[in-house]
Design a protein around this motif. Structure first.
Motif, PDB file in Angstrom:
ATOM      1  N   ARG A 121     -23.173  34.372  79.789  1.00  0.00           N
ATOM      2  CA  ARG A 121     -23.174  32.695  80.202  1.00  0.00           C
ATOM      3  C   ARG A 121     -21.640  32.158  80.018  1.00  0.00           C
ATOM      4  N   LEU A 122     -21.327  31.859  81.215  1.00  0.00           N
ATOM      5  CA  LEU A 122     -19.652  31.331  81.370  1.00  0.00           C
ATOM      6  C   LEU A 122     -19.949  29.821  81.557  1.00  0.00           C
ATOM      7  N   TRP A 123     -19.015  29.040  80.628  1.00  0.00           N
ATOM      8  CA  TRP A 123     -19.188  27.882  80.825  1.00  0.00           C
ATOM      9  C   TRP A 123     -17.560  27.281  81.247  1.00  0.00           C
ATOM     10  N   ALA A 124     -17.677  26.037  82.168  1.00  0.00           N
ATOM     11  CA  ALA A 124     -16.463  25.379  82.076  1.00  0.00           C
ATOM     12  C   ALA A 124     -16.126  24.401  81.000  1.00  0.00           C
ATOM     13  N   GLN A 125     -14.993  24.084  80.746  1.00  0.00           N
ATOM     14  CA  GLN A 125     -14.589  23.388  79.800  1.00  0.00           C
ATOM     15  C   GLN A 125     -15.226  22.205  79.553  1.00  0.00           C
ATOM     16  N   GLY A 126     -15.458  21.495  80.718  1.00  0.00           N
ATOM     17  CA  GLY A 126     -16.499  20.376  80.656  1.00  0.00           C
ATOM     18  C   GLY A 126     -17.857  20.265  80.708  1.00  0.00           C
ATOM     19  N   ALA A 127     -18.507  21.346  80.520  1.00  0.00           N
ATOM     20  CA  ALA A 127     -19.725  21.816  80.579  1.00  0.00           C
ATOM     21  C   ALA A 127     -20.521  21.184  79.157  1.00  0.00           C
TER      22      ALA A 127
END
Length: 261
Positions: A121-127
């Motif tokens: 699971r890779l997230w963007a900072q704003g996710a």
């Protein structure tokens, strides 16, 4: 009519599947769910694909079920789940290739389940992620009751579900809901680079590793040991193992992608 799921031509062994309802924060309707399941199965059957990335178009990853799509339908909740979400989650967990959930924005309700279902699971900072079901007096579904307690424990999972608390990227990383957080502005490039690193690893060994991990989550230790022994034989008989050992002896990087792959 635009495609519900955009399939990006495989690059460096990476197939990207983009949920494509950006005006609805990629809220899921039947067309999207069935298209995503079909795209995953086609990726599994394609030898040029070594890693699959699931992400969303626009600002959202997946805002969960599009309630307008099911309003007034002559179908029970159970029938709907068994027709759409459950086959999708089962397909992700049984896929013979690593699946990356690239969470670029909000993941809510069944979208949270989808975000948690990936192998990475890779997230963007704003996710962010929110188990929003209790806000409409429903039970978390699409695998959330299975995934979330295994990641954060029963009590924290219950709290997140009961209060519908939003989890932002920093807390998601701390809680183990994601493996990496990347800046919003470089998220697409960072995900591709990460996926290409994964694609360069031994595909057969990763497939068997995924099988072993999925099996072990519902098995006893004795059953897991027996499964490991059986899968290790399959791995040891594969050409990847010979290449890995040869590369180690020759003190060079192993090449787990053959010419033409």
């Amino acid at each position: 009519m635009s495609e519900a799921v955009i399939t990006e031509t495989t690059r460096a062994g990476v197939r990207t599947l983009t949920l494509n309802r950006p005006d609805r924060l990629n809220a899921a309707n039947d067309a999207l769910l069935l298209a995503l399941t079909d795209a995953l199965r086609r990726a599994d059957a394609d030898d040029s694909v070594r890693v699959v990335v699931i992400t969303g178009a626009g600002r959202g990853f997946c805002a969960g079920q599009d309630l307008g799509d099911v309003s007034g339908r002559d179908m029970t909740f159970t029938e709907h789940l068994n027709h759409t979400y459950n086959p999708l989650i089962r397909t992700i967990r049984s896929l013979g290739k690593p699946v990356i959930s690239a969470v670029n924005g909000v993941a809510a309700g069944a979208g949270a389940s989808l975000a948690l279902a990936g192998d990475i699971r890779l997230w963007a900072q704003g996710a962010s992620l929110i188990e929003v079901f209790s806000n409409i007096a429903l039970v978390p579904d699409s695998g959330s009751t299975w995934f979330l307690p295994r990641l954060v424990g029963y009590h924290r999972a219950f709290e997140l579900m009961a209060l519908a608390e939003r989890v932002r990227s920093d807390d998601a990383l701390r809680l183990g809901l994601c493996e990496q957080v990347f800046p919003d502005e470089t998220f697409v490039q960072d995900v591709q680079a990460y996926a290409e690193r994964l694609a360069a690893r031994p595909a057969n060994a990763l497939k068997l590793t995924k099988q072993a991990l999925v099996f072990a989550q519902t098995s006893t230790l004795d059953e897991a040991l027996d499964q490991e022994a059986a899968l290790q034989q399959l791995a040891g008989d594969h050409w990847e193992h010979e290449e890995g050992v040869t590369a180690f002896k020759e003190k060079r990087p192993a090449q787990f992608i053959r010419d033409g792959e």
